[in-house]
Each structure stands twice: as structure tokens, then as C-alpha cells.
Design a protein around this motif. Structure first.
Motif, mmCIF file in Angstrom:
data_model
loop_
_atom_site.group_PDB
_atom_site.id
_atom_site.type_symbol
_atom_site.label_atom_id
_atom_site.label_comp_id
_atom_site.label_asym_id
_atom_site.label_seq_id
_atom_site.Cartn_x
_atom_site.Cartn_y
_atom_site.Cartn_z
ATOM 1 N N GLY A 109 0.838 -1.183 0.000
ATOM 2 C CA GLY A 109 0.000 0.000 0.000
ATOM 3 C C GLY A 109 0.877 1.239 0.000
ATOM 4 N N LEU A 110 0.711 2.110 -1.005
ATOM 5 C CA LEU A 110 1.551 3.299 -1.148
ATOM 6 C C LEU A 110 0.716 4.560 -1.050
ATOM 7 N N ASP A 111 1.187 5.517 -0.266
ATOM 8 C CA ASP A 111 0.513 6.817 -0.154
ATOM 9 C C ASP A 111 1.542 7.858 0.255
ATOM 10 N N PHE A 112 1.231 9.136 -0.005
ATOM 11 C CA PHE A 112 2.166 10.187 0.392
ATOM 12 C C PHE A 112 1.842 10.779 1.756
ATOM 13 N N SER A 113 0.786 10.313 2.407
ATOM 14 C CA SER A 113 0.417 10.794 3.741
ATOM 15 C C SER A 113 0.841 9.796 4.813
ATOM 16 N N LYS A 114 1.816 10.190 5.622
ATOM 17 C CA LYS A 114 2.291 9.287 6.667
ATOM 18 C C LYS A 114 1.211 9.006 7.701
ATOM 19 N N GLU A 115 0.400 10.020 8.030
ATOM 20 C CA GLU A 115 -0.644 9.821 9.036
ATOM 21 C C GLU A 115 -1.687 8.818 8.557
ATOM 22 N N GLN A 116 -2.049 8.891 7.278
ATOM 23 C CA GLN A 116 -2.979 7.911 6.721
ATOM 24 C C GLN A 116 -2.386 6.506 6.806
ATOM 25 N N LEU A 117 -1.109 6.387 6.493
ATOM 26 C CA LEU A 117 -0.452 5.083 6.530
ATOM 27 C C LEU A 117 -0.363 4.528 7.951
ATOM 28 N N LEU A 118 -0.152 5.394 8.916
ATOM 29 C CA LEU A 118 -0.098 4.939 10.307
ATOM 30 C C LEU A 118 -1.464 4.434 10.771
#
Length: 265
Positions: A109-118
Motif C-alpha cells: 500500500g503506497l501513499d504520500f500521507s504518513k498519518e494515513q499510513l499509520l
């Protein structure tokens, strides 16, 4: 008519300087990386992360879960596959892909938002069946993977707002294996006046007021503009073929409010 899944304006903008993520996650499955993107949009998605899932359920009356299941089905992921979910957000499509590929497969899963990934990572650890997912902080316009790495790819509500759609599609084509498919879910820019009118009425009279109640008025009010600037289904098919996909077909969902473009390498 039920309201739809509504995600704010997401833009990935290459810049001359990279912002580096140096803080570490408590999860070994989350891998931060240097990014080149719009700092304000990255901050936007970090800011809305805590209420993101609740808003999606509320504004779509839960229908977004149906659309996402259809997207995963169209992508063609199967047991043992290595698959990619671009602009994965809080992980809904990634979790569905995880169930498809099973314990012998792998989901990135790839995204540019670290908070979303956490948040995605914290949801992952609530169920053992999702241990096959790795989260990566990265840019849809510069995917950090080798050519032909994935058996299937999904992208939910991301292509509409990348600043270089041909480049994003070229990157997807590059990392996808020959004969494999990508399924791209997003708002449908309808050619029907009635559908477009209904979409804009819902945004003005449902989405923006609800987002305002969450303190996110500024983050959601540009949604209508982003849809107007998107591609129609036919234009999406044309783009996919122009960058080198062998076939492409766009499916309208929920009376034309949403759409999913499926392309084969």
C-alpha cells in the motif's frame, strides 16, 4: 439518490526539493521514504486522517465499500499474487486485496500521507489475516519499484488529482506485469447533464456542510472543481491506450456518480 464517497482534492506535485520523513513507525510493515510532493496537500491528508473513514461511511451511506469490492474484483488479484494499491489512504482497498492474495501473497500500500499510513497500519494489526501488507510512503508519479513487479494494481481516488496523469499511468504500466490489470476507482465525470447536476448538488448541499461540521470546509470545497477538471470515461480509456495499455474499459457505477477504469498491460 444516496450520497457518494467524497474525498478531498489530492495533488502530487513534483518539486525541486524533497521533504524527508525521518520519524519511524511502531510497525515493521510501515516504510517511510523521501518524497517530492505538494507540502500543503500532504499536510491536508495528514490532518484529516483521524476522521477520514467516518466521513467516507457517512457521505456514501456505506456504498464506498461496494465500489471498492468491485474495483478489487476487476483488478483480478488472486491467491499468491504480489499486488499494489496506489494512493491507498487508510487502506480499504489494500485490506480487500490482502484477502484475495492470501498468506502466500503480498500487498503493498503506497501513499504520500504518513498519518494515513499509520492509521492503515493500526487497522492492519487488529486482524491477523492482514499480516501480508507493507505500507510505503511514496509518490504516484515516481513509484519506487522495479519494472514488472506486480500481478495487479488498484488506485482509489488518486488519478483525478495527480498533476501529470499520463506520467502516473506510465508508472502504473511500467510496474505492472504483462497480461495483468489495473483498476482505477474515482468520481465519474459524466457526459450526462442530469448526472453532473446531481453530483454538484450533492457536493454543495451535503458534502460541504458535513465537512464543515468536522472543521474541514476548506479541504472539501474544491471537490467540485476537481471533478470538472477530471477526464470522462472515454478520455480515461484513450489515455490508457495512448501510454501503452493493450485494452481499457471504463465502467459507470451508482447511476454514473462513480466510475472504474480497468486497463490491461
Amino acid at each position: 439518490m444516496a450520497t457518494m464517497l467524497l474525498l478531498p482534492f489530492r495533488t502530487l506535485i513534483p518539486s525541486s526539493s524533497s521533504s524527508s520523513s525521518s520519524s519511524s513507525s511502531s510497525s515493521s510493515n510501515f516504510r517511510p521514504a523521501p518524497l517530492c510532493c505538494s507540502n500543503d496537500r500532504q499536510a491536508l491528508f495528514n490532518r484529516i486522517a483521524p476522521v477520514y473513514d467516518n466521513l467516507n461511511d457517512l457521505l456514501s451511506l456505506g456504498q464506498h465499500r461496494i465500489w471498492k469490492r468491485m474495483t478489487v474484483s476487476w483488478a483480478g488479484a488472486k491467491a499468491g499474487d504480489h499486488v499494489l494499491d496506489i494512493c491507498c489512504g487508510s487502506g480499504d482497498l489494500s485490506f480487500l486485496l490482502s484477502q484475495k492474495v492470501g498468506s502466500d501473497g503480498k500487498v503493498t500500500g503506497l501513499d504520500f500521507s504518513k498519518e494515513q499510513l499509520l492509521i492503515a497500519s493500526s487497522k492492519q494489526h487488529s486482524k491477523n489475516c492482514f499480516s501480508n501488507i507493507e505500507w510505503i510512503e511514496g509518490d504516484a508519479l515516481n513509484l519506487p519499484f522495479s519494472d514488472g513487479s506486480f500481478d495487479a494494481i488498484t488506485m482509489g481516488y488518486g488519478l483525478r488529482n495527480v498533476v501529470d496523469r499520463p506520467k502516473a499511468m506510465q508508472e502504473i504500466l511500467r510496474v505492472l506485469k504483462a497480461g495483468s490489470r489495473v483498476a482505477i476507482l474515482d468520481f465519474n465525470k459524466s457526459e450526462e447533464l442530469l448526472t453532473s447536476t446531481i453530483t454538484e448538488w450533492i457536493i454543495d448541499n451535503v458534502v460541504v456542510p458535513v465537512a464543515s461540521a468536522y472543521g474541514l470546509l476548506e479541504d472539501y470545497k474544491y471537490l467540485k472543481t476537481s471533478i470538472r477538471g477530471f477526464l470522462t470515461g472515454k478520455e480515461l480509456e484513450k489515455l490508457a491506450l495512448e501510454v501503452g495499455f493493450s485494452s481499457a474499459r471504463h465502467y459507470e457505477l451508482s447511476g454514473g456518480l462513480m466510475g472504474c477504469m480497468v486497463a490491461m498491460r
